[in-house]
Design a protein around this motif. Structure first.
Motif, PDB file in Angstrom:
ATOM      1  N   GLU A   1       0.828  -1.206   0.000  1.00  0.00           N
ATOM      2  CA  GLU A   1       0.000   0.000   0.000  1.00  0.00           C
ATOM      3  C   GLU A   1       0.862   1.256   0.000  1.00  0.00           C
ATOM      4  O   GLU A   1       1.894   1.314   0.680  1.00  0.00           O
ATOM      5  CB  GLU A   1      -0.892   0.014   1.246  1.00  0.00           C
ATOM      6  CG  GLU A   1      -1.861  -1.144   1.311  1.00  0.00           C
ATOM      7  CD  GLU A   1      -2.947  -1.043   0.261  1.00  0.00           C
ATOM      8  OE1 GLU A   1      -3.335   0.118  -0.056  1.00  0.00           O
ATOM      9  OE2 GLU A   1      -3.394  -2.084  -0.256  1.00  0.00           O
ATOM     10  N   GLN A   2       0.387   2.242  -0.715  1.00  0.00           N
ATOM     11  CA  GLN A   2       1.123   3.498  -0.821  1.00  0.00           C
ATOM     12  C   GLN A   2       1.274   4.162   0.555  1.00  0.00           C
ATOM     13  O   GLN A   2       2.301   4.732   0.873  1.00  0.00           O
ATOM     14  CB  GLN A   2       0.388   4.406  -1.810  1.00  0.00           C
ATOM     15  CG  GLN A   2       1.207   5.605  -2.281  1.00  0.00           C
ATOM     16  CD  GLN A   2       0.885   6.839  -1.476  1.00  0.00           C
ATOM     17  OE1 GLN A   2      -0.259   7.048  -1.100  1.00  0.00           O
ATOM     18  NE2 GLN A   2       1.903   7.643  -1.206  1.00  0.00           N
ATOM     19  N   ARG A   3       0.210   4.030   1.397  1.00  0.00           N
ATOM     20  CA  ARG A   3       0.260   4.685   2.714  1.00  0.00           C
ATOM     21  C   ARG A   3       1.315   4.046   3.612  1.00  0.00           C
ATOM     22  O   ARG A   3       1.946   4.712   4.412  1.00  0.00           O
ATOM     23  CB  ARG A   3      -1.110   4.642   3.390  1.00  0.00           C
ATOM     24  CG  ARG A   3      -1.897   5.894   3.065  1.00  0.00           C
ATOM     25  CD  ARG A   3      -3.095   6.021   3.951  1.00  0.00           C
ATOM     26  NE  ARG A   3      -4.039   4.947   3.718  1.00  0.00           N
ATOM     27  CZ  ARG A   3      -5.288   4.963   4.187  1.00  0.00           C
ATOM     28  NH1 ARG A   3      -5.706   5.965   4.899  1.00  0.00           N
ATOM     29  NH2 ARG A   3      -6.094   3.972   3.939  1.00  0.00           N
ATOM     30  N   THR A   4       1.473   2.734   3.485  1.00  0.00           N
ATOM     31  CA  THR A   4       2.509   2.051   4.242  1.00  0.00           C
ATOM     32  C   THR A   4       3.883   2.506   3.773  1.00  0.00           C
ATOM     33  O   THR A   4       4.769   2.798   4.586  1.00  0.00           O
ATOM     34  CB  THR A   4       2.380   0.527   4.067  1.00  0.00           C
ATOM     35  OG1 THR A   4       1.012   0.160   4.184  1.00  0.00           O
ATOM     36  CG2 THR A   4       3.195  -0.210   5.105  1.00  0.00           C
ATOM     37  N   GLN A   5       4.035   2.594   2.463  1.00  0.00           N
ATOM     38  CA  GLN A   5       5.323   3.043   1.913  1.00  0.00           C
ATOM     39  C   GLN A   5       5.665   4.432   2.436  1.00  0.00           C
ATOM     40  O   GLN A   5       6.791   4.679   2.886  1.00  0.00           O
ATOM     41  CB  GLN A   5       5.263   3.069   0.378  1.00  0.00           C
ATOM     42  CG  GLN A   5       5.187   1.683  -0.252  1.00  0.00           C
ATOM     43  CD  GLN A   5       4.678   1.733  -1.694  1.00  0.00           C
ATOM     44  OE1 GLN A   5       4.573   2.813  -2.294  1.00  0.00           O
ATOM     45  NE2 GLN A   5       4.354   0.564  -2.252  1.00  0.00           N
ATOM     46  N   ALA A   6       4.670   5.330   2.396  1.00  0.00           N
ATOM     47  CA  ALA A   6       4.904   6.708   2.841  1.00  0.00           C
ATOM     48  C   ALA A   6       5.292   6.730   4.318  1.00  0.00           C
ATOM     49  O   ALA A   6       6.228   7.415   4.716  1.00  0.00           O
ATOM     50  CB  ALA A   6       3.647   7.545   2.610  1.00  0.00           C
ATOM     51  N   PHE A   7       4.559   5.944   5.132  1.00  0.00           N
ATOM     52  CA  PHE A   7       4.843   5.925   6.570  1.00  0.00           C
ATOM     53  C   PHE A   7       6.240   5.368   6.835  1.00  0.00           C
ATOM     54  O   PHE A   7       7.028   5.950   7.581  1.00  0.00           O
ATOM     55  CB  PHE A   7       3.790   5.090   7.294  1.00  0.00           C
ATOM     56  CG  PHE A   7       4.102   4.892   8.757  1.00  0.00           C
ATOM     57  CD1 PHE A   7       4.006   5.950   9.649  1.00  0.00           C
ATOM     58  CD2 PHE A   7       4.513   3.650   9.231  1.00  0.00           C
ATOM     59  CE1 PHE A   7       4.309   5.772  10.989  1.00  0.00           C
ATOM     60  CE2 PHE A   7       4.816   3.464  10.565  1.00  0.00           C
ATOM     61  CZ  PHE A   7       4.709   4.529  11.445  1.00  0.00           C
ATOM     62  N   LEU A   8       6.564   4.260   6.195  1.00  0.00           N
ATOM     63  CA  LEU A   8       7.855   3.623   6.436  1.00  0.00           C
ATOM     64  C   LEU A   8       9.014   4.519   6.010  1.00  0.00           C
ATOM     65  O   LEU A   8      10.033   4.604   6.693  1.00  0.00           O
ATOM     66  CB  LEU A   8       7.927   2.283   5.695  1.00  0.00           C
ATOM     67  CG  LEU A   8       7.067   1.176   6.298  1.00  0.00           C
ATOM     68  CD1 LEU A   8       7.121  -0.079   5.434  1.00  0.00           C
ATOM     69  CD2 LEU A   8       7.516   0.852   7.714  1.00  0.00           C
ATOM     70  N   SER A   9       8.827   5.224   4.900  1.00  0.00           N
ATOM     71  CA  SER A   9       9.928   6.074   4.448  1.00  0.00           C
ATOM     72  C   SER A   9      10.163   7.203   5.455  1.00  0.00           C
ATOM     73  O   SER A   9      11.268   7.689   5.606  1.00  0.00           O
ATOM     74  CB  SER A   9       9.635   6.633   3.056  1.00  0.00           C
ATOM     75  OG  SER A   9       8.622   7.600   3.140  1.00  0.00           O
ATOM     76  N   LYS A  10       9.111   7.582   6.174  1.00  0.00           N
ATOM     77  CA  LYS A  10       9.278   8.629   7.201  1.00  0.00           C
ATOM     78  C   LYS A  10       9.956   8.074   8.453  1.00  0.00           C
ATOM     79  O   LYS A  10      10.799   8.730   9.046  1.00  0.00           O
ATOM     80  CB  LYS A  10       7.909   9.206   7.581  1.00  0.00           C
ATOM     81  CG  LYS A  10       7.571  10.462   6.793  1.00  0.00           C
ATOM     82  CD  LYS A  10       6.299  11.091   7.320  1.00  0.00           C
ATOM     83  CE  LYS A  10       5.352  11.409   6.175  1.00  0.00           C
ATOM     84  NZ  LYS A  10       3.959  11.453   6.553  1.00  0.00           N
TER      85      LYS A  10
END
Lengths: 262, 277
Positions: free
Chosen positions: B265-274
């Motif tokens: 999921e894109q939201r997981t990717q965004a969170f993890l990159s943060k």
């Protein structure tokens, strides 16, 4: 101003002064103790689950705090016997005789003090972090157990400084019981005054008696708080004796509380 | 049961839980909703945690991780759905017509005995020494003898490496030591499930390790754990499954290697990159 009479009253007090001072102290101590117990009940009822008890506690506190002690004393002692309900006969308990007027005085001050203590205890309970109750309940304690073993022990430490002030006040408020004829210190002075008419001298001496009692209490209270502090846990910063006697210190000594283990 | 609930449950099964199929899951949340006023904090959350499983819940703050954990021991009421712990509805009983009725206080307290909860801010009892913090509930709730409870408490404090701190008050302990006392306190009730609500978020960085070490050991002993955490290293090495939450929903879940390295999921990717830099 009769100085020799003044010194005489202090150094070699008449027996009515001594017994008056003793009565002042024991009426104050008993009333304060009962008032704390009753106040605790009221505070718990007020935040409990039973609507009837909540309403009773709130109504009670409202009425008691809204009327003068003087009126309460007369209502309880003279009023109740005038209605013919109860005339406060002397009680004989364990070889001690308790005069009716002393019973009425103690009842009045206990009932009155309960309302004020209830507010102090309620504020102290509210000052304990909600996380404390949650932690206790998460361990399987029921609300009542969490209150008794976790919240109240912490709240009571917050109660001690204002409790000291309440007792200081209690020592002085007993003088109002003179109106129902309780032979405490103030009435002893008044009786002595009507015989000698040295009003200023006599009541100056009476004032010295009161200040001696409240000062001794200040020392005791300081000692109690020092001991709490030495036990490694004091809920609030201890009030230095100087502040206790002469005031000042402002907000530093109001009901602050260092939250839990944050 | 909603479709999403079924899907998540199937997920859990396909994610390689090897326990026997008929074993009652320790946690079974089905279509749980929670509103705080108009705020929808949990939105159709379904999650199953099997015996011995370690689930780490990640997600940005405000995503509902803490609320989900608090619902699991009824510190928070649920607004809709069902939450079973060890096969029993927690906090409620179901009426014949399917409505949820409040369970009695005594029964809720009894249910909570089996659920350990570790708070972000420790919530140790400041008026009690470390050993008394640990022994209090066994004495008052389990009616254990005082000496027996203290002996057990000493053992637990030893297990979290604090045998020399038994007689010390919480305020004399460091944050990491406080959290370890809190873990020992929860273990004293011999729970079958441990919930950790961001247990290291209030700690100075140098103290995080000692707490995670205790949790790691607990996991290796087979404790069923649900951990809300930002500690990705811990999730990677200890979790059987990582659950990503956002805005009150479970976005995706899977084994740590999969979810943390190849999030779908894109939201997981965004969170993890943060979080990861």
């Amino acid at each position: 101003m009769d100085w020799s009479m003044f010194w005489h009253l202090l150094v070699n007090p008449p027996s009515s002064f001594v017994s008056g001072a003793v009565k002042t102290i024991y009426v104050a101590v008993i009333s304060q103790a009962l008032g704390v117990g009753f106040g605790l009940l009221l505070a718990l009822w007020r935040r409990g689950r039973r609507l009837a008890l909540r309403v009773f506690a709130s109504g009670y506190i409202w009425i008691v705090r809204g009327t003068p002690v003087l009126v309460q004393a007369v209502l309880i002692y003279d009023g109740i016997s005038a209605l013919g309900l109860y005339s406060f006969p002397d009680l004989h308990l364990l070889g001690v005789s308790i005069p009716g007027v002393v019973q009425a005085g103690i009842i009045t001050l206990s009932l009155n003090e309960g309302a004020y203590m209830a507010e102090i205890i309620r504020a102290a309970i509210d000052s304990v972090d909600a996380g404390q109750t949650e932690a206790a309940e998460a361990l399987g304690m029921r609300g009542r157990q969490a209150m008794r073993h976790v919240v109240l022990p912490q709240a009571m430490r917050v109660v001690i400084p204002p409790l000291g002030n309440e007792f200081n006040n209690m020592l002085k408020v007993t003088s109002l019981l003179s109106v129902i004829g309780l032979q405490e210190l103030f009435l002893a002075g008044q009786d002595y005054n009507s015989a000698t008419l040295q009003t200023f001298t006599i009541f100056l001496a009476v004032a010295v008696y009161y200040i001696a009692m409240t000062t001794v209490w200040s020392f005791i209270q300081s000692a109690i708080e020092r001991r709490l502090e030495a036990k490694g846990y004091a809920a609030v910063e201890r009030m230095p004796l100087k502040v206790r006697l002469f005031g000042g210190g402002g907000d530093r000594f109001s009901m602050g509380y260092e939250r839990g283990a944050r | 049961m909603s479709e999403a609930g079924v899907a998540t449950e199937l997920d859990a099964v396909s994610n390689g839980i090897t326990h026997s199929a008929e074993a009652t899951p320790v946690v079974r949340a089905v279509a749980v909703h929670k509103w705080f006023g108009r705020l929808h904090v949990l939105d159709d959350v379904s999650l199953t945690v099997a015996q011995g499983e370690v689930v780490v819940v990640i997600g940005p703050s405000g995503s509902g991780k803490t609320t989900l954990l608090r619902c699991m021991n009824h510190l928070e009421r649920i607004s809709d759905g069902r939450m079973w712990i060890n096969g029993h509805l927690i906090g409620y009983r179901e009426a014949a017509d399917g409505r949820l009725l409040d369970e009695s206080e005594a029964e809720i307290a009894r249910q909570r005995e089996a659920i350990g909860f570790v708070f972000q801010h420790f919530n140790l009892f400041p008026h009690l020494r470390a050993i008394e913090n640990v022994a209090l509930a066994p004495i008052k709730v389990r009616k254990l003898e005082r000496d027996q409870a203290r002996a057990q408490a000493r053992q637990l404090l030893c297990r979290v490496g604090l045998e020399d701190k038994c007689e010390v008050y919480p305020r004399q302990l460091s944050g990491g030591q406080r959290q370890r006392v809190a873990i020992a306190r929860a273990l004293a009730m011999k729970p079958s499930l441990m919930l950790f609500d961001e247990p290291t978020s209030a700690l100075d960085p140098e103290m995080v390790g000692e707490v995670l070490e205790v949790m790691r050991e607990l996991a290796s002993e087979g404790m069923t754990m649900v951990v809300a955490s930002h500690e990705m290293g811990f999730a990677r090495s200890v979790a059987d499954r990582v659950v990503m939450m956002a805005e009150g929903r479970i976005v995706e879940s899977g084994p740590p290697g999969e979810l943390l390295d190849r999030p779908r999921e894109q939201r997981t990717q965004a969170f993890l990159s943060k979080v990861l830099h």
